[in-house]
Design an enzyme around this catalytic site. Sequence first.
Site, PDB file in Angstrom:
ATOM      1  N   PRO A   3       0.799  -1.230   0.000  1.00 23.04           N
ATOM      2  CG  PRO A   3      -0.121  -1.111   2.133  1.00 23.04           C
ATOM      3  CD  PRO A   3       0.541  -2.062   1.182  1.00 23.04           C
ATOM      4  CG  ASN A   4      -0.177   4.380   1.312  1.00 25.37           C
ATOM      5  OD1 ASN A   4      -1.132   4.913   0.775  1.00 25.37           O
ATOM      6  ND2 ASN A   4      -0.228   3.892   2.534  1.00 25.37           N
TER       7      ASN A   4
ATOM      8  NE  ARG B  77       4.110   6.670   1.618  1.00 24.47           N
ATOM      9  CZ  ARG B  77       4.386   5.444   2.024  1.00 24.47           C
ATOM     10  NH1 ARG B  77       4.920   4.575   1.210  1.00 24.47           N
ATOM     11  NH2 ARG B  77       4.127   5.091   3.252  1.00 24.47           N
TER      12      ARG B  77
ATOM     13  CE1 TYR C 215       9.168   4.842   3.057  1.00 28.70           C
ATOM     14  CE2 TYR C 215       7.611   6.668   2.963  1.00 28.70           C
ATOM     15  CZ  TYR C 215       8.085   5.531   3.577  1.00 28.70           C
ATOM     16  OH  TYR C 215       7.477   5.048   4.716  1.00 28.70           O
TER      17      TYR C 215
ATOM     18  CG  ASN D 164       8.151  -2.242   0.432  1.00 29.60           C
ATOM     19  OD1 ASN D 164       7.662  -2.355   1.560  1.00 29.60           O
ATOM     20  ND2 ASN D 164       8.771  -1.138   0.021  1.00 29.60           N
TER      21      ASN D 164
ATOM     22  CB  ALA E  88       1.402   0.357   6.313  1.00 30.22           C
TER      23      ALA E  88
ATOM     24  CD  GLU F 149      10.217  -7.732   5.923  1.00 32.51           C
ATOM     25  OE1 GLU F 149      10.457  -8.825   6.477  1.00 32.51           O
ATOM     26  OE2 GLU F 149       9.918  -6.706   6.557  1.00 32.51           O
TER      27      GLU F 149
ATOM     28  CG  HIS G 246      11.090  -2.585   4.570  1.00 28.87           C
ATOM     29  ND1 HIS G 246       9.723  -2.433   4.517  1.00 28.87           N
ATOM     30  CD2 HIS G 246      11.321  -3.759   5.197  1.00 28.87           C
ATOM     31  CE1 HIS G 246       9.153  -3.465   5.101  1.00 28.87           C
ATOM     32  NE2 HIS G 246      10.097  -4.292   5.521  1.00 28.87           N
TER      33      HIS G 246
ATOM     34  NE  ARG H  89      10.562   5.802   8.443  1.00 28.21           N
ATOM     35  CZ  ARG H  89       9.555   5.656   7.587  1.00 28.21           C
ATOM     36  NH1 ARG H  89       9.554   4.654   6.726  1.00 28.21           N
ATOM     37  NH2 ARG H  89       8.557   6.521   7.580  1.00 28.21           N
TER      38      ARG H  89
HETATM   39  C1  DQA Z   1       8.286   0.872   3.875  1.00 25.45           C
HETATM   40  C2  DQA Z   1       8.388   1.112   5.397  1.00 25.45           C
HETATM   41  C3  DQA Z   1       7.037   0.967   6.071  1.00 25.45           C
HETATM   42  O1  DQA Z   1       7.149   1.177   7.470  1.00 25.45           O
HETATM   43  C4  DQA Z   1       6.065   1.991   5.507  1.00 25.45           C
HETATM   44  O2  DQA Z   1       4.786   1.821   6.063  1.00 25.45           O
HETATM   45  C5  DQA Z   1       6.009   1.994   4.011  1.00 25.45           C
HETATM   46  C6  DQA Z   1       7.240   1.801   3.257  1.00 25.45           C
HETATM   47  C7  DQA Z   1       9.613   1.134   3.151  1.00 25.45           C
HETATM   48  O3  DQA Z   1       9.733   0.701   2.018  1.00 25.45           O
HETATM   49  O4  DQA Z   1      10.518   1.772   3.695  1.00 25.45           O
HETATM   50  O5  DQA Z   1       4.969   2.256   3.430  1.00 25.45           O
HETATM   51  O6  DQA Z   1       7.919  -0.465   3.654  1.00 25.45           O
END
Ligand code: DQA
Length: 153
Positions: free
Chosen positions: A9-10, A17, A22, A72, A75, A96, A98, A105
């Site tokens: 998501p997002n 964003r 990011y 990825n 959230a 996984e 990120h 963080r």
């Molecule tokens: C994320 C880190 C997560 O905590 C966050 O909610 C994201 C992006 C990252 O790629 O750094 O949406 O997965």
Amino acid sequence: MKVLVIHGPNLNLLGAREAEIYGSRTLGDINKALKKLAKELGVVLSIHQSNHEGEIVDLIQNSKSYGAIIINPAAYTHTSVAIRDAIAAVQVPTIEVHLSNIYGREKFRHKSLIAPVAIGQISGFGAESYLLALRAAAYIANAKRSNPKKKTS
Ligand code: DQA
């Protein structure tokens, strides 16, 4: 070798964003770089982005023909028992990813429900995290092919 890439998501908003966290590269930029590297590595990619937990679970459940999954979970990393259980159920080696270093963080991001069922985690290298994950996926799938009985973790 086929690799399934799932952006959670997002991540469709990347570039616009929180660029200070990011980076400025869009999801399109990242996918383009992934496809270029996949070609070099002889890997076929199937790339998806979803803002919906159940849709991500469906993608994982249908991943049995893939050599590896790069995900990825965004959230959902910190909340989703459903995604974790789907990964554990299919037993496709999962990496996984990120963009940010989740351990540097907010405290609520320090816990990943996905990490215990993943082969490994790459966190904190921006868009490059995905490319490192693709190299890891190719390595794992090749190691598995040449020695199917050997555990990779
Ligand atoms: C994320 C880190 C997560 O905590 C966050 O909610 C994201 C992006 C990252 O790629 O750094 O949406 O997965």
